[in-house]
Design a protein around this motif. Sequence first.
Motif, short mmCIF file in Angstrom:
data_model
loop_
_atom_site.label_atom_id
_atom_site.label_comp_id
_atom_site.label_asym_id
_atom_site.label_seq_id
_atom_site.Cartn_x
_atom_site.Cartn_y
_atom_site.Cartn_z
N UNK A 85 0.83 -1.20 0.00
CA UNK A 85 0.00 0.00 0.00
C UNK A 85 0.87 1.25 0.00
N UNK A 87 0.49 5.51 0.41
CA UNK A 87 -0.45 6.50 0.94
C UNK A 87 -0.25 7.86 0.27
N UNK A 89 0.24 10.75 1.91
CA UNK A 89 1.38 11.43 2.53
C UNK A 89 2.59 10.54 2.32
N UNK A 91 5.27 8.98 3.44
CA UNK A 91 5.86 8.82 4.76
C UNK A 91 6.97 7.78 4.78
N UNK A 92 8.09 8.16 4.22
CA UNK A 92 9.29 7.35 4.41
C UNK A 92 9.70 7.49 5.86
N UNK B 121 0.95 8.35 10.57
CA UNK B 121 1.30 7.79 9.26
C UNK B 121 2.55 6.92 9.31
N UNK B 122 3.46 7.26 10.21
CA UNK B 122 4.67 6.47 10.34
C UNK B 122 4.34 5.06 10.81
N UNK B 125 2.61 3.23 7.91
CA UNK B 125 3.54 2.83 6.84
C UNK B 125 4.34 1.63 7.28
N UNK B 128 2.14 -1.32 7.05
CA UNK B 128 1.85 -1.66 5.65
C UNK B 128 2.95 -2.50 5.01
#
Lengths: 246, 229
Positions: A85, A87, A89, A91-92, B121-122, B125, B128
């Motif tokens: 997935x 996103x 944003x 977001x690394x 979000x972190x 991610x 994910x």
Amino acid sequence: MAKQVIKVEHLEKYYQKDHILHDINFSIDQGEVVALLGPSGSGKSTLIRCLNGLEPYQNGTVTFNGDQVVPTEKNWQKLRQKIGMVFQSYDLFPNLTVLDNILLGPVKVQKQSRETAKAAAEKLLDQVGLREYENVYPRQLSGGQKQRIAIVRALALNPELMLFDEVTASLDPEMVRGVLNIISKLAQDSDMTMIVVTHEMNFAQQIADRVLFLEDGKILEQTKGDQFFKQPQTDRAKEFLESMDF
Amino acid sequence: MAHSGINVLFEGRNLIRLFGGLWTTVEIAAVALVLGLILGVILGVLRTFPNRLLRLVLRLYLEFFRIVPTVVLLFLFYYILPKQLGVNMPANQVATLVFALWTAAEMSDIVRGALISVPKHQRESGMAIGLNRLQLYRYVLIPQAVSLELPATINLVTRVIKTTSLLMLISVMDVINVGQQVVEANNQKYPTGVFWVYGIIFVMYFAIDYPLSWWAKRMDKKRLERANG
Ligand SMILES: Nc1ncnc2c1ncn2[C@@H]1O[C@H](COP(=O)(O)OP(=O)(O)O)[C@@H](O)[C@H]1O
Ligand SMILES: [Mg+2]
């Protein structure tokens, strides 16, 4: 007949009392590209987040590669390697270099050797034109570059299904093309199965084999891509396309 | 000839004794900090888990150590608990234990605060790409929290070191306690010795704490600069 990758049946989603998704049913075959379109707030993000277990759903089933998912955190965590997935944003992980961002999944989750994973990661970086940035930290990259790396990070796990949630929505206009090209190439060259949420209608028309049109948490129509943009079946979809200046 | 007060420091083994006391202080503080910071990180992580009961218990633990003054904690652990529970620990160990538990309580709050301010979000991610909870904390959340929490942690360390001056109250031969003995023993000969003895203790604490708080301030400033672009 192509293999069915994902099937959703009678999915219902609530946030407390708010009924967000109503009786969602669809399935996607291997190699198919589905554009998930609909006005803002219609439930697109919520729907694709249900497909990799980031959101719980209250009713209905998700079937992946023929096996119905028993929705425990543990099961979803294993499945997320197969369901990538990306996103909106970008977001690394700011504490890791580009290469380490990409290798985290393959090395720690899939227990690949670092050498094998690195070779694969560098190949992917070449494909998105960012090989020379592998030792750089995310803060040194532009938004478009970060988003391309985020796509590579998801692909590095060798997923069978990719979910894209408005991945160009927060990019500067001049960065959008590059990111969309990568997704198009992924659809054509590697025959990736994917669900793409986007507000770029030209792009959706170009890549979608099929369009799911969502409004108020209901799928109003499922139409072949070329047909949806010429002749949507519902008035709501027609109005939606007009509102998008399409 | 009137004796100059400063000579009290060089009388007999006074200076060596003072440094010996300092060493006891530093030893207790160092062991307590290492144990406390490690335990604090673990408790801080646990306090971000969804389990309500666990969170409540850890919250109460924090509030207890925050509300009860350190002096009272020292007395409690040194005089009262041994009688009630029949455990007998040397004063040094009691002091180390109290400071470690206190550090852990404060640290758990710092860690929790830093962890919950890592953007949502972190976390997503990380999930994910298939990370499990342990991996998510290990590779994504904790490293990002550390840079947020470092200045607060250093401030905690300086506070703990300062508070070790209370150790004299439970007859640990720390620097303050030794200082007092030196003052009393030399009162006749060096009436002004008290200034010099406490003066040098001040210098000792200052020499340890000032660089730490300077470092914390500098890091905070740098982070603000970076945040403001
Ligand atoms: N965490 C949440 N809590 C409560 N309501 C939410 C939450 N996230 C989204 N919603 C609501 O769910 C609906 C669908 O949102 P979303 O899936 O983000 O739509 P879209 O992606 O199509 O814009 C909206 O009405 C939104 O307000
Ligand atoms: Mg959305």
